[in-house]
Design an enzyme around this catalytic site. Structure first.
Site, PDB file in Angstrom:
ATOM      1  N   ASP A 103       0.808  -1.219   0.000  1.00  0.00           N
ATOM      2  CA  ASP A 103       0.000   0.000   0.000  1.00  0.00           C
ATOM      3  C   ASP A 103       0.839   1.264   0.000  1.00  0.00           C
ATOM      4  O   ASP A 103       0.330   2.358  -0.237  1.00  0.00           O
ATOM      5  CB  ASP A 103      -0.822   0.036   1.297  1.00  0.00           C
TER       6      ASP A 103
HETATM    7  C1  GLC Z   1      -0.527   2.569   6.252  1.00  0.00           C
HETATM    8  C2  GLC Z   1       0.083   1.271   6.666  1.00  0.00           C
HETATM    9  C3  GLC Z   1      -0.098   0.231   5.681  1.00  0.00           C
HETATM   10  C4  GLC Z   1      -1.512   0.233   5.246  1.00  0.00           C
HETATM   11  C5  GLC Z   1      -1.896   1.593   4.676  1.00  0.00           C
HETATM   12  C6  GLC Z   1      -3.292   1.699   4.115  1.00  0.00           C
HETATM   13  O1  GLC Z   1       0.266   3.149   5.319  1.00  0.00           O
HETATM   14  O2  GLC Z   1       1.441   1.373   6.921  1.00  0.00           O
HETATM   15  O3  GLC Z   1       0.309  -0.968   6.227  1.00  0.00           O
HETATM   16  O4  GLC Z   1      -1.719  -0.783   4.335  1.00  0.00           O
HETATM   17  O5  GLC Z   1      -1.789   2.495   5.699  1.00  0.00           O
HETATM   18  O6  GLC Z   1      -4.254   1.850   5.091  1.00  0.00           O
HETATM   19  C1  GLC Z   2      -1.713  -3.703   5.412  1.00  0.00           C
HETATM   20  C2  GLC Z   2      -2.925  -3.760   4.512  1.00  0.00           C
HETATM   21  C3  GLC Z   2      -2.708  -4.674   3.343  1.00  0.00           C
HETATM   22  C4  GLC Z   2      -1.422  -4.357   2.648  1.00  0.00           C
HETATM   23  C5  GLC Z   2      -0.256  -4.347   3.615  1.00  0.00           C
HETATM   24  C6  GLC Z   2       1.028  -3.898   2.973  1.00  0.00           C
HETATM   25  O1  GLC Z   2      -1.590  -4.887   6.119  1.00  0.00           O
HETATM   26  O2  GLC Z   2      -4.062  -4.194   5.221  1.00  0.00           O
HETATM   27  O3  GLC Z   2      -3.786  -4.578   2.442  1.00  0.00           O
HETATM   28  O4  GLC Z   2      -1.228  -5.297   1.626  1.00  0.00           O
HETATM   29  O5  GLC Z   2      -0.541  -3.467   4.676  1.00  0.00           O
HETATM   30  O6  GLC Z   2       1.042  -2.552   2.671  1.00  0.00           O
END
Ligand code: GLC
Ligand code: GLC
Length: 808
Positions: free
Chosen positions: A483
């Site tokens: 993400d």
């Molecule tokens: C934050 C977190 C990440 C997550 C993203 C989206 O950046 O570090 O893990 O997936 O938010 O909510």
């Molecule tokens: C968080 C989010 C997931 C994403 C991950 C890596 O765990 O829930 O959707 O893939 O972060 O960013």
């Protein structure tokens, strides 16, 4: 250092001191009603949706930590305490918290009085039961007061925390004997209310928080408790609570049990009122009746335990390694169930008001859950697919109560569509239910625009092909699995979201990770087409997969490992050429899982690079070297300090991809070594450093660049649960359902020389006895006494027990 121990026969983790390094929690409920409860009784309850139907209040990130829960106070001649230690924190003579599967039992004692609290949600009820047993362990007759306490949330947890100008005027309750009804907003559009009841005559009660606690006081010294009274208040606005007071006298050795019920009731609109202003309590009284005696509570708890016994019998292992057994047989599967229900919505890190269900998250959670309750997985697949758009893209998240896509976050995460194929394929392999592919499923929840689930999968597959960049690789969009790799974002403004801002929307930034996914998941799509008799479509899919594989080797290989991406400008990400962020874990895992470079050497080379550059004593970090400064062209990943989260934290979710990849290249030692590094039972001894619960995985463990490598955060709600279960059960122990049979292909080192897996699948039980040399390689199978070629045990008739001997 440990703060407790596993009790495997009871399937419990036993915490023996309240002073754990962080609140260690458990989840209650597995249908519509849920609760979170820490080892000190803090937490909250909700019906289906932690944002829209929150029953009780909890204050996140508060000082002190335990701000909100279901608390019980005991007061005797001016001395008062809580058996959960918090919130009073008076010294206890003993403390024990047992977190079990769907229930928690906390026992505390002080000066000869012991109180045992049992918290759980009975199956089939939208209610939490709190059973309190008080015992006089002293030699004298004792008289004391027992108070219950919880604070109501005014339903919408976000409004509850932010819209005080309204909230502080809307609170309403009704008190009827030993039942306190919470009916805020019931006068208008809500047809639901909550109640808190105790099965005994009360000596007093309170429903107004300030009267009970006292202005300028805190939950650790409530005025009513301190003075041994109740004020019998009826809340009008401000903060409604429920507190019962029971006056108890116990002879030496005597004990008494009280059953408290926190219930959630919905009335049909036409049956809301008994008379003007008085709620219709018929349904509440039925629920109260169901738990008026401890025997009913015992029966409901027994039912819950049996439910878990049945579920967990579907996959179990017996080996000489207790840690492996307890993770596989109990805790890893338990966490899979919790993540399936909660997605990433509510934990002690997820506040229950931000995210709903994630499209990619839920599809992955399903992988670890589908063997347990396939009916629920089926429903979930349809719900998820209903938030897909006609072009194959998808809402990134949806609200569990409404099942509608969340517009705040929208779509554009280009990995999302492919996960749906993986989820659906896993479901069909488990059940053989191909009929799901014919289900008519709407796009974007629009009943007018629908197509078969199979057509949805086709749109997912084609979404990748319709969004290809300059090198022939898939476009990344807002982000892929990571993400925080936001290659079109270019944000210089702290008030923008990295995920939803696209300041330079272009069709250039490409993801090698999505390419790896396509090669891993595409064959599942082809297999489904084939089985439905569409060989032409299957052949087309295979051609596309084969050509993507070529593109990866041509444009996605950096010389020693797989590249991560091409950025907006066409520059490499995750390459030798980069100053920081030279190598990423995700493409190494997924490309090797997909078999890319397996016969030509790149697969082994990539995994060796992982070992050399990303491995640490606490797990495998996500990227190396960590980004030391903000890179506007990369986005959120470089916003985190080095060693945390996506910026070179040990993001546990993708460690199992490396374990599986190691089994693909036939290296059992490494696969198991990676497994043991992050698996909670193996690191119980460093609980003081790790900080999080030693019975569940955390999303992230601080990496080698962090101030405190090995310190975890964000326990419970993480795809780590599902993927580790997939890795250990399907690839290390090696038992996985395929379309036409159960694959048995263990890959474990010699330290696990023999083990037996019992696997229930499609109505048949397979008992698989493995003798393991530890060298990997193809297994020899004997099924019911007859040798079988290959590694697949054909599915047998329902109701049979099949004996499989496997030699590796
Ligand atoms: C934050 C977190 C990440 C997550 C993203 C989206 O950046 O570090 O893990 O997936 O938010 O909510
Ligand atoms: C968080 C989010 C997931 C994403 C991950 C890596 O765990 O829930 O959707 O893939 O972060 O960013």
């Amino acid at each position: 250092m440990r703060f407790g121990h596993f009790d495997d026969s009871a399937r419990e983790y036993v915490i023996t001191t309240p002073k754990t390094p962080f609140p260690w929690i458990n989840y209650l409920g597995s249908e519509g009603f849920f609760g979170l409860v820490s080892h000190m009784g803090s937490g909250y309850s909700f019906y289906r949706d932690a944002r829209l139907r929150r029953l009780t209040r909890y204050r996140y990130n508060s000082v002190p930590n335990e701000q909100g829960g279901r608390f019980f106070y005991i007061e005797e001649n001016g001395d008062y305490w809580t058996p959960t230690f918090a919130p009073v924190k008076a010294d206890l003579d003993s403390f024990e918290c047992r977190h079990g599967l769907g229930y928690t039992r906390i026992t505390g004692s002080r000066k000869g009085i012991e109180a045992e609290l049992l918290y759980f949600i009975p199956r089939g009820h939208n209610a939490e039961v709190h059973q309190v047993t008080v015992r006089n362990k002293s030699k004298e007759k004792r008289s004391f007061k027992l108070y219950s306490f919880l604070e109501f949330c005014l339903w919408n947890a976000h409004d509850d925390a932010t819209n005080l100008q309204r909230n502080l005027s809307t609170g309403e309750v009704e008190v009827d004997g030993s039942t306190i009804y919470h009916k805020t907003e019931y006068r208008e559009r809500r047809n639901h209310f909550a109640f808190y009841h105790v099965n005994a005559k009360v000596s007093g009660f309170d429903t107004d928080r300030e009267s009970f606690v006292g202005m300028y006081n805190h939950l650790g010294e409530p005025e009513a408790v301190k003075s041994g009274t109740s004020k019998n208040t009826v809340a009008h606005g401000w903060a409604p609570i429920a507190s019962h007071r029971l006056d108890v006298t116990l002879a030496p050795g005597e004990e008494q049990t009280f059953v408290f019920v926190l219930g959630y009731i919905e009335n049909p609109v036409s049956e809301k009122w008994e008379k003007p202003g008085i709620i219709n309590k018929t349904r509440a009284k039925q629920m109260i009746e169901a738990f008026s005696k401890p025997a009913q509570v015992d029966a409901a708890l027994k039912d819950l335990k049996e439910h878990w016994t049945t579920l967990l019998s579907r996959y179990s292992v017996a080996s000489r390694d207790d840690k492996l057994n307890r993770m596989v047989n109990i805790w890893n599967q338990y966490q899979c169930v919790v993540t399936f229900h909660m997605s990433r919505s509510t934990s002690f890190f997820e506040t229950g008001i931000g995210r709903g269900m994630g499209f990619r998250d839920s599809n992955q959670d399903l992988l670890g859950f589908v063997h347990l309750l396939p009916e629920l997985a089926r429903e979930r697949i349809i719900d998820i697919a209903s938030t897909q758009f006609p072009d194959g893209s998808a809402y990134h998240q949806y609200q569990p109560l409404t099942k509608r896509g969340n517009n705040d976050i929208g779509s554009g995460f280009n990995d999302d569509p492919l996960w749906l194929i993986l989820g659906a394929a896993a479901y069909i392999k488990e059940t053989g239910d191909y009929a799901i592919l014919d289900e008519s499923v709407p796009f974007d929840n629009n009943a007018e625009n629908r197509a078969s689930l199979m057509e949805h999968l086709k749109r997912s597959f084609d979404h990748v092909l319709n969004n290809i960049g300059p090198h022939g690789l898939p476009l990344i969009g807002r982000a892929d699995w990571n993400d925080c790799l936001n290659l079109n974002c270019f944000s210089e403004t702290p008030d923008e979201s990295y995920q939803t801002t696209g300041n330079r929307v272009g069709r250039t930034a490409e993801s090698i990770f999505i390419a790896g996914m396509f090669v891993y998941i595409g064959p599942e799509y082809a297999a489904l087409c084939e089985r439905r008799g569409d060989s032409a479509e299957a052949a087309r899919a295979r051609r596309e997969v084969a050509s993507m594989e070529k593109v990866v080797l041509e444009h996605g290989w950096d010389g020693e490992w797989f590249l991560r991406a091409y950025d907006f400008f066409g520059n490499k990400v995750g390459s030798q050429e980069n100053e920081e962020g030279k190598i990423f874990i995700e493409p190494q895992g997924f490309c090797v899982m997909a078999g890319i470079g397996k016969s030509t050497g790149q697969a082994v080379q990539a995994l060796d690079a992982v070992k050399e550059r990303l491995d640490t004593p606490y797990g495998v970090v996500l990227v190396n070297p960590a980004y030391s400064r903000y890179h506007v062209e990369l986005g959120e990943i470089s916003s985190y300090p080095p060693g945390y989260k996506e910026n070179a934290g040990i993001f546990c979710h993708n460690n199992p991809w490396i374990m599986i990849a190691e089994t693909v290249v036939g290296r059992p030692e490494r696969a198991f070594e990676y497994y043991k590094k992050i698996t909670p039972a193996y690191i119980e001894e460093i609980s003081d450093l790790h900080k999080m619960e030693p019975y569940v995985y955390s999303q992230m463990i601080a990496g080698k660049d962090a101030a405190k490598p090995g310190e975890a955060k964000n326990s419970w709600l993480t795809g780590t649960a599902a993927w580790n279960f997939v890795a250990v059960s399907q690839h290390l122990l090696g038992v996985r359902p395929d379309y036409d049979g159960l694959i048995v292909q263990p890959c474990l080192p010699a330290e696990v020389p023999e083990f037996t897996v019992s696997r229930w699948c499609r109505g048949t039980t397979y008992i698989i006895v493995v003798k393991n040399s530890g060298k990997g390689g193809p297994p020899k199978l004997v099924v019911d006494g007859k040798p079988v070629d290959g590694h697949t045990v054909p599915y047998a008739a329902k109701g049979k027990t099949v004996k499989v001997e496997c030699t590796v």
